[in-house]
Each structure stands twice: as C-alpha cells, then as structure tokens.
Scaffold this active site. Structure first.
Site, PDB file in Angstrom:
ATOM      1  N   ARG A 182       0.849  -1.192   0.000  1.00 55.50           N
ATOM      2  CA  ARG A 182       0.000   0.000   0.000  1.00 55.50           C
ATOM      3  C   ARG A 182       0.885   1.242   0.000  1.00 55.50           C
ATOM      4  O   ARG A 182       1.670   1.463   0.915  1.00 55.50           O
ATOM      5  CB  ARG A 182      -0.947   0.045   1.201  1.00 55.50           C
ATOM      6  CG  ARG A 182      -1.793   1.336   1.206  1.00 55.50           C
ATOM      7  CD  ARG A 182      -3.046   1.255   2.029  1.00 55.50           C
ATOM      8  NE  ARG A 182      -2.805   1.348   3.458  1.00 55.50           N
ATOM      9  CZ  ARG A 182      -3.783   1.545   4.377  1.00 55.50           C
ATOM     10  NH1 ARG A 182      -5.044   1.656   3.986  1.00 55.50           N
ATOM     11  NH2 ARG A 182      -3.496   1.585   5.655  1.00 55.50           N
ATOM     12  N   ASP A 216      -4.614   2.954  13.922  1.00 54.37           N
ATOM     13  CA  ASP A 216      -3.775   3.656  12.950  1.00 54.37           C
ATOM     14  C   ASP A 216      -4.337   5.061  12.777  1.00 54.37           C
ATOM     15  O   ASP A 216      -5.186   5.505  13.560  1.00 54.37           O
ATOM     16  CB  ASP A 216      -3.654   2.890  11.629  1.00 54.37           C
ATOM     17  CG  ASP A 216      -4.950   2.860  10.820  1.00 54.37           C
ATOM     18  OD1 ASP A 216      -5.947   3.507  11.233  1.00 54.37           O
ATOM     19  OD2 ASP A 216      -4.972   2.201   9.768  1.00 54.37           O
TER      20      ASP A 216
END
Length: 543
Positions: free
Chosen positions: A172, A454
């Site tokens: 990613r 996150d």
C-alpha cells in the site's frame, strides 16, 4: 555512477535530488535504474497531483455551500454499461483473510507467516513516514520478495525468518495528499505515492513475475475516477517502459472516502486493465463522512463506538460496494478488525465474539474477504469465511445481489442516530493524544485500549469533537460542547494518560507536544484535512 549523478542533480536543483540523510543500505535501493524510473514518473505525472488535489477542494467547496454528494450524471453510461475488469491473477483469487501492518522488518516476517492469504505491507496509515522508515521499508520488502529476509531481536535474541509458503504480498503506497520531502524534483518535494510505487515496482517486479505472482498494490484515499485515471496512466507508462503485458501491474482500491463511493463503477472502469478489487476502508470512510459533510448540521455523528457496520449509511456502503464489484468481476473486500487478543481468557473470548459478529455480517453480505490487524485473529476470521465460501469456491463473486433494490444516494448519506457522551468524548481525546504522540515519535501502528489503532481512528476521534464544537451540539448529560470544554477536558485527559503510561514514559515521550497539536487541529475554525500533514512537519523537522 548513480551517486555521482545524484550529486550533480542535487547541486543543480533540476531533475531528481535525494536530500534526505543517508540510511544504511540505501545505495542498493537508489540504483541508477530505480532513480531513472522515479525521475521519469515525476517528470510525466507529478505536476498533475496538485491539480487533482485542487479538484478535491472545489468539490468540497460546493458541498460546504449546501450541495450533497451524488452519482455523476455525465457518467451514467459507464454505470449502465455491460463491461468487466480484465481479470484476476490466480494468487489473488482467494483473499478471504488479509493482514495489514507497517513495513518494519519483524512485522513483515510475522505478517507473511501468519495464517492468512495476503499481507498488505503499509507505507500509509500505519506507518509514520520518517525517511529512515520509508527507506528501510523498501529494503525489507525487497528482501521479503527475494525470500531471504531475517531478523534477530536485539534484546531477546529471538530469530525470525520466512516460512516456506508465505502470504501474497501487496504494497500500500501513500495517498496523493502526502509528499516525500526527502526527494525533490526540480526543487519541489515529490508525491509520496510515486516514491513508494516506483521503488517497490522496480526492485521486485522481476522476482514477483518469475514466481507466478506480480507487482500488486493497494491505492488509498481516492476521491474520484479522475484520480483512478491518473493511476491508470502511471501503470500503463511503467508497463510500456519495461515491456510488460498490459495489466501486469494489479491494484486494489480502497473506497474510504465519501465522494469515492458515488464513483465506484467509474473507478473500476478507469482502472479496468489493472484493478482486481475494491475494499471497504471503514474507519477512514467514517472520517470522510464527517469531513465531507462538516458544514451540514443534520449529518453530525454520535460517539465513534455507536457507528457500527450495521448503521444504515455504512450498511448501504458495504452492500453497494459488493454489488458493484461483483457485477464487474472484481472482488469486494471487507473492513478491518482492529481488536488485539487479550491475555485474560474471559476478555479474549469477548474480543473473539465481537470479531466473529463483525466478520459474519461481512461474509453474509457477500464480501470476498476481510482484514485483521493481528495474527491472533486470523483463525477466527478464516473460519467464518471458510464457512461461507467453502472449498468449491475461492471467493463469493457468484453473489450478485441483483435482487437488492437500487441503493440511493439518500441511503449513503443517511444521518446516524446515537448519543454523544462525555465518556465517549474523553475517550476520543485520550486515543487521539496517545496516537499522535506515537506518530510524531515515528510509530504509526499503536495498541491503545485493546485496539490496534492507525491514523484513521485518530482522525475520527479528533474530527468528531471538531464537528460537535462547530455545530454547538450537547452531550447526553446536557453539557454544551465548546472549545473551552474541550480544552478543559484535554488538560484532564492528559493527566489521566500520564497516570496510565507512568511518569517516566510520559516525561521521555512527546505527550505535551501531541496535546498542543491536538488542540490546534480541534479548535481550528477550519477542519484540518489530515492530522498526518502537520504531523509530518513535526516528524521531519528533527531529521
């Protein structure tokens, strides 16, 4: 040769210049071929990124003025058309459980060895992108693809290495809004996305293709099909440059912004040669719902804990993504289970039950797979998707949801009921405080109160409070949410965090700096787009 060329470029301020400090091992990473590719990508595509970001601001201005997001009238033919994506490689057909995490060396080994199908190695929301970490992350992924990655823990001496049959690796890259300040093109910081993409592709595509896999990517934070078109041009350029078959590069797009949910067909269409799936990035999606509709007082969300996937606007999002993907032959990935297994048996049983309930909903809706943040949840998630997918299929592409009524824009925008509690507000403050403190210390993946947090969950926490302040909302106990109330609570919760983490950890940490940043972005009259933008300035100031 390459070093001499880079020195010349750094002196001239034209072309590509690496201005970050030297990181051990970078000489093999910044080879002449890798630098040449990155420079070519910046020359061809970097200038378009500010234009795309400007389009976002124009769209947001219209919504702030009273408009609501909707399906695009001028792309109706694409939504009505009979077309499908190009196809899915064999090693991406079965993605029933994926694990995600940052690109740190031990994490990469453990994730690839987990009992999952795919590991999403993350340069984005779970990584605080210091120069050292992004360079070391690329080295770690290169070594993982080669199969020779190893790690020995300095304190325990425990040794880690890859098992014989690791998970499929997907990288990613950073979102278009994030820059890489340590590399410049013609004197300007380059898009972090191009840095991450170019280096991962260049150093790994040969080995990946040779073993029957390929250069696979996750694309985050897209807001429109025009951004997908930009990525399609990047992929086509690289495939042509390296004489690869069209579609050799494969990607999965996260649908984690409210504008993007109205353009899923168009995103799939623009990337039809390269795309294999869409993913429900649920936490960022909730944040985007707040951010996009921030000037609409009737769309204010309640406590974060009340906004679950069975909430009508999130259920509509999940079902529309599945229906859209399966109609086009693409996989529909579910969202994150952010829980961490608990040491206490009773608590752990409760954690696993919540994971089971969440994954059961996704599998029953027709998702082809799901995310977990910890290897200890893999078996629980896998058991549920095994039950729904079975041995005869690799996925649930056969579930079309054609019998569903059309999902309307009003369903995707439906207000969410629920309480705004003082307990929820205080919890938001403590979560955001601890996450920001860890992030500016260089850690983007943080266990807080039994969840692996996150950037997305910290974004929800601070944006919710901002929204409550802006619209003069009251808590369930009658207290009006004001800037003054938030500041008072921030002082009190900072003291509570100090008590929780201990005086020594607090003193040697950056909690006070985190509190200053949290206050600035929460009491600001304008909602700061991403906390990682001012956070990156702090992170890179000390480098």
């Amino acid at each position: 040769m390459a070093e001499h060329r880079l020195m010349q470029q750094q002196q001239s301020k034209t072309g590509l210049a690496i201005v970050g400090h030297e990181v051990t091992g970078q000489e093999s990473l910044f080879s002449e071929g890798a630098v040449s590719l990155l420079e070519a990508l910046c020359r061809e595509f970097a200038a378009e990124v500010p234009v795309l970001l400007g389009d976002r601001k124009q769209r947001q201005a219209r919504i702030d003025s009273g408009a609501l997001p909707d399906f695009l009238p001028h792309t109706q033919a694409i939504r009505d058309g009979d077309w499908q994506i190009r196809g899915i490689p064999a090693d991406l057909l079965d993605r029933r459980v994926e694990i995600t995490g940052p690109v740190e060396r031990k994490m990469v080994i453990n994730a690839l060895n987990a009992k999952v199908k795919v590991f999403m190695a993350d340069f984005e929301d779970s990584l605080a992108p210091s120069w050292q970490k992004v360079v070391e992350g690329q080295i770690n992924l290169r070594d993982a693809v080669r199969g020779d990655i190893e790690y020995t823990a300095p304190q325990s001496g425990k040794h880690y290495k890859l098992d014989p049959d690791p998970a499929v690796l997907v990288c990613r890259v950073r979102g278009l809004h994030l820059q890489e300040k340590h590399v410049e093109f013609n004197g300007l910081a380059i898009p972090g996305a191009l840095f991450d993409f170019a280096l991962y592709f260049y150093h790994n595509y040969r080995q990946l293709l040779a073993k029957g896999s390929g250069p696979y990517f996750y694309l985050p934070k897209l807001e429109s099909h025009l951004e997908a078109r930009w990525w399609a041009k990047v992929f086509a350029f690289v495939e042509d440059r390296f004489c690869l078959q069209s579609g050799a590069i494969k990607c999965t797009c996260l649908i984690e912004t409210l504008p993007a949910v109205f353009e899923m067909d168009e995103i799939l269409y623009e990337l039809r040669s390269n795309i294999v799936a869409l993913n429900c990035g649920r936490w960022d999606y909730i944040f985007s719902y707040i951010k996009t509709l921030k000037q609409h007082p009737d769309r204010v969300l309640p406590d974060r804990q009340a906004v679950t996937m069975d909430t009508p606007f999130l259920s509509a999002y999940s079902r529309l993504l599945i229906k859209t993907c399966h109609k086009r032959g693409a996989l529909a990935m579910g969202g994150m289970a952010a829980f961490i297994p608990a040491k206490d048996a009773g608590q752990n049983q409760a954690v696993l039950e919540r994971v089971r309930k969440d994954k059961e909903l996704e599998a029953r809706n027709g998702h082809d797979g799901t995310w977990v943040a910890h290897p200890g949840l893999a078996d629980t998630a896998m058991a549920i998707f095994n039950r729904y997918i079975g041995d005869e299929h690799c996925n649930q592409l056969h579930i079309t949801r054609d019998v569903d009524a059309p999902i309307l824009a009003s369903e995707l925008l439906r207000p969410c009921e629920g309480e705004r509690t003082e307990t929820g507000m205080r919890l938001n403050i403590r979560i955001a405080l601890q996450y920001i403190e860890a992030w500016i210390q260089g850690n983007g993946c943080v266990p807080i109160y039994g969840l692996m947090e996150d950037a997305a969950t910290a974004e929800i926490s601070r944006a919710s409070i901002w929204q409550w302040i802006q619209h003069g909302k009251s808590l369930s106990n009658g207290k009006l949410v004001t800037k003054a109330l938030f500041k008072d609570m921030l002082v009190e919760e900072l003291a509570k965090v100090k008590e929780e983490v201990g005086g020594d950890r607090f003193t040697h940490g950056k909690f006070t700096q985190a509190a200053v940043l949290l206050e600035q972005i929460t009491v600001s009259d304008e909602l700061v787009d991403f906390l990682t933008l001012p956070g990156y300035e702090i992170l890179t100031a000390k480098q």
